[in-house]
Each structure stands twice: as C-alpha cells, then as structure tokens.
Scaffold this motif. Structure first.
Motif, mmCIF file in Angstrom:
data_model
loop_
_atom_site.group_PDB
_atom_site.id
_atom_site.type_symbol
_atom_site.label_atom_id
_atom_site.label_comp_id
_atom_site.label_asym_id
_atom_site.label_seq_id
_atom_site.Cartn_x
_atom_site.Cartn_y
_atom_site.Cartn_z
ATOM 1 N N ALA A 60 0.843 -1.207 0.000
ATOM 2 C CA ALA A 60 0.000 0.000 0.000
ATOM 3 C C ALA A 60 0.875 1.252 0.000
ATOM 4 N N ASP A 61 1.964 1.222 0.753
ATOM 5 C CA ASP A 61 2.898 2.359 0.771
ATOM 6 C C ASP A 61 3.535 2.565 -0.597
ATOM 7 N N VAL A 62 3.889 1.476 -1.264
ATOM 8 C CA VAL A 62 4.491 1.563 -2.603
ATOM 9 C C VAL A 62 3.517 2.238 -3.568
ATOM 10 N N TYR A 63 2.269 1.794 -3.569
ATOM 11 C CA TYR A 63 1.277 2.389 -4.469
ATOM 12 C C TYR A 63 0.996 3.846 -4.123
ATOM 13 N N ALA A 64 1.069 4.196 -2.867
ATOM 14 C CA ALA A 64 0.837 5.590 -2.465
ATOM 15 C C ALA A 64 1.905 6.513 -3.035
ATOM 16 N N ARG A 65 3.115 5.994 -3.241
ATOM 17 C CA ARG A 65 4.226 6.808 -3.748
ATOM 18 C C ARG A 65 4.300 6.856 -5.272
ATOM 19 N N LYS A 66 3.560 6.000 -5.951
ATOM 20 C CA LYS A 66 3.644 5.960 -7.418
ATOM 21 C C LYS A 66 3.046 7.225 -8.040
ATOM 22 N N SER A 67 3.698 7.672 -9.083
ATOM 23 C CA SER A 67 3.203 8.837 -9.823
ATOM 24 C C SER A 67 2.147 8.385 -10.832
ATOM 25 N N GLU A 68 1.410 9.348 -11.353
ATOM 26 C CA GLU A 68 0.430 9.046 -12.405
ATOM 27 C C GLU A 68 1.124 8.409 -13.607
ATOM 28 N N ALA A 69 2.327 8.893 -13.941
ATOM 29 C CA ALA A 69 3.077 8.346 -15.076
ATOM 30 C C ALA A 69 3.470 6.887 -14.830
ATOM 31 N N GLU A 70 3.873 6.554 -13.616
ATOM 32 C CA GLU A 70 4.227 5.168 -13.292
ATOM 33 C C GLU A 70 3.012 4.252 -13.412
ATOM 34 N N ILE A 71 1.880 4.710 -12.920
ATOM 35 C CA ILE A 71 0.649 3.915 -13.026
ATOM 36 C C ILE A 71 0.276 3.731 -14.492
ATOM 37 N N ALA A 72 0.351 4.804 -15.278
ATOM 38 C CA ALA A 72 0.026 4.723 -16.707
ATOM 39 C C ALA A 72 0.947 3.731 -17.417
ATOM 40 N N GLU A 73 2.231 3.741 -17.078
ATOM 41 C CA GLU A 73 3.184 2.806 -17.690
ATOM 42 C C GLU A 73 2.854 1.358 -17.309
ATOM 43 N N GLU A 74 2.519 1.104 -16.043
ATOM 44 C CA GLU A 74 2.148 -0.240 -15.615
ATOM 45 C C GLU A 74 0.880 -0.718 -16.315
ATOM 46 N N LEU A 75 -0.065 0.194 -16.531
ATOM 47 C CA LEU A 75 -1.270 -0.155 -17.278
ATOM 48 C C LEU A 75 -0.921 -0.501 -18.721
ATOM 49 N N HIS A 76 -0.075 0.320 -19.331
ATOM 50 C CA HIS A 76 0.331 0.108 -20.722
ATOM 51 C C HIS A 76 1.042 -1.237 -20.898
ATOM 52 N N LEU A 77 1.901 -1.587 -19.942
ATOM 53 C CA LEU A 77 2.652 -2.840 -19.999
ATOM 54 C C LEU A 77 1.851 -4.033 -19.476
ATOM 55 N N GLU A 78 0.621 -3.750 -19.056
ATOM 56 C CA GLU A 78 -0.299 -4.755 -18.520
ATOM 57 C C GLU A 78 0.262 -5.462 -17.285
ATOM 58 N N LYS A 79 1.051 -4.717 -16.496
ATOM 59 C CA LYS A 79 1.488 -5.220 -15.197
ATOM 60 C C LYS A 79 0.335 -5.125 -14.210
ATOM 61 N N ILE A 80 -0.537 -4.159 -14.447
ATOM 62 C CA ILE A 80 -1.781 -4.012 -13.704
ATOM 63 C C ILE A 80 -2.903 -3.831 -14.719
ATOM 64 N N VAL A 81 -4.132 -4.113 -14.297
ATOM 65 C CA VAL A 81 -5.290 -4.016 -15.185
ATOM 66 C C VAL A 81 -6.332 -3.145 -14.503
ATOM 67 N N GLU A 82 -6.839 -2.184 -15.237
ATOM 68 C CA GLU A 82 -7.883 -1.317 -14.713
ATOM 69 C C GLU A 82 -9.236 -1.983 -14.930
ATOM 70 N N ILE A 83 -9.999 -2.122 -13.849
ATOM 71 C CA ILE A 83 -11.307 -2.754 -13.979
ATOM 72 C C ILE A 83 -12.456 -1.770 -13.817
ATOM 73 N N CYS A 84 -12.162 -0.585 -13.326
ATOM 74 C CA CYS A 84 -13.222 0.397 -13.127
ATOM 75 C C CYS A 84 -12.605 1.790 -13.026
ATOM 76 N N ARG A 85 -13.303 2.768 -13.572
ATOM 77 C CA ARG A 85 -12.843 4.154 -13.484
ATOM 78 C C ARG A 85 -14.059 5.038 -13.291
ATOM 79 N N ASP A 86 -14.020 5.860 -12.255
ATOM 80 C CA ASP A 86 -15.100 6.822 -11.989
ATOM 81 C C ASP A 86 -16.484 6.173 -12.016
ATOM 82 N N ASN A 87 -16.609 5.071 -11.297
ATOM 83 C CA ASN A 87 -17.872 4.342 -11.172
ATOM 84 C C ASN A 87 -18.375 3.757 -12.484
ATOM 85 N N GLN A 88 -17.515 3.620 -13.460
ATOM 86 C CA GLN A 88 -17.883 3.008 -14.738
ATOM 87 C C GLN A 88 -17.306 1.600 -14.771
ATOM 88 N N ALA A 89 -18.139 0.612 -15.001
ATOM 89 C CA ALA A 89 -17.639 -0.780 -15.055
ATOM 90 C C ALA A 89 -17.073 -1.076 -16.415
#
Length: 89
Positions: A60-89
C-alpha cells in the motif's frame, strides 16, 4: 466501497464478496487507487496472517508513492489491469 469491508490498517482492506463466500484484499492509500491484490474463497482460507498483512501494508505504501506516469506505464505494460474508473464498469 459498497458491501461489507474491514479496515485492516495501513491502507489494507478486506472486502466480502459473493454473498460472503469469498474475500478480496485491497490496498488503498492516499485516496487515489483501490488495488485488488488478492482474492480467495472463505472456505479455503479464513484470514491472512500477520506476515502477509505487513507485506500488504508495505505494498500500500508503494502504491501511495507511485506517480500518475508510473501507473500509466504499468497499465500500458499490462502489469496491472484497470477494472473500473469513476464508477464506470
């Protein structure tokens, strides 16, 4: 977060799913992201142990320190997967 949820401290939450038959462990810190990191059936595991909880708090501490750019890169590389954004499934 809808449904039953227990705050385990340090940005870690346990959420009950599927009519209380399953659990998810969520790390959330800084109010930016809710990251589902572990799913398990209640019948297979009653709870997480203290060592796992400490590791999840560190995560949780690691994710708290991540920048928007780091999260975007992880999404792009599919290291993480977004399942919901702004209450949209």
């Amino acid at each position: 977060m809808l449904g039953q949820c227990d705050d385990l401290g340090g940005g870690v939450f346990k959420k009950r799913l599927s009519k209380n038959l399953a659990r998810s462990i969520i790390v959330a810190k800084g109010g930016r992201y809710w990251d589902y990191v572990y799913l398990f059936a209640k019948k297979d595991k009653a709870n997480i142990d203290k060592r796992d909880l400490a590791d999840l708090r560190d995560l949780a501490d690691v994710y708290a320190r991540k920048s928007e750019a780091e999260i975007a890169e992880e999404l792009h590389l599919e290291k993480i997967v977004e399942i919901c954004r702004d209450n949209q499934a």
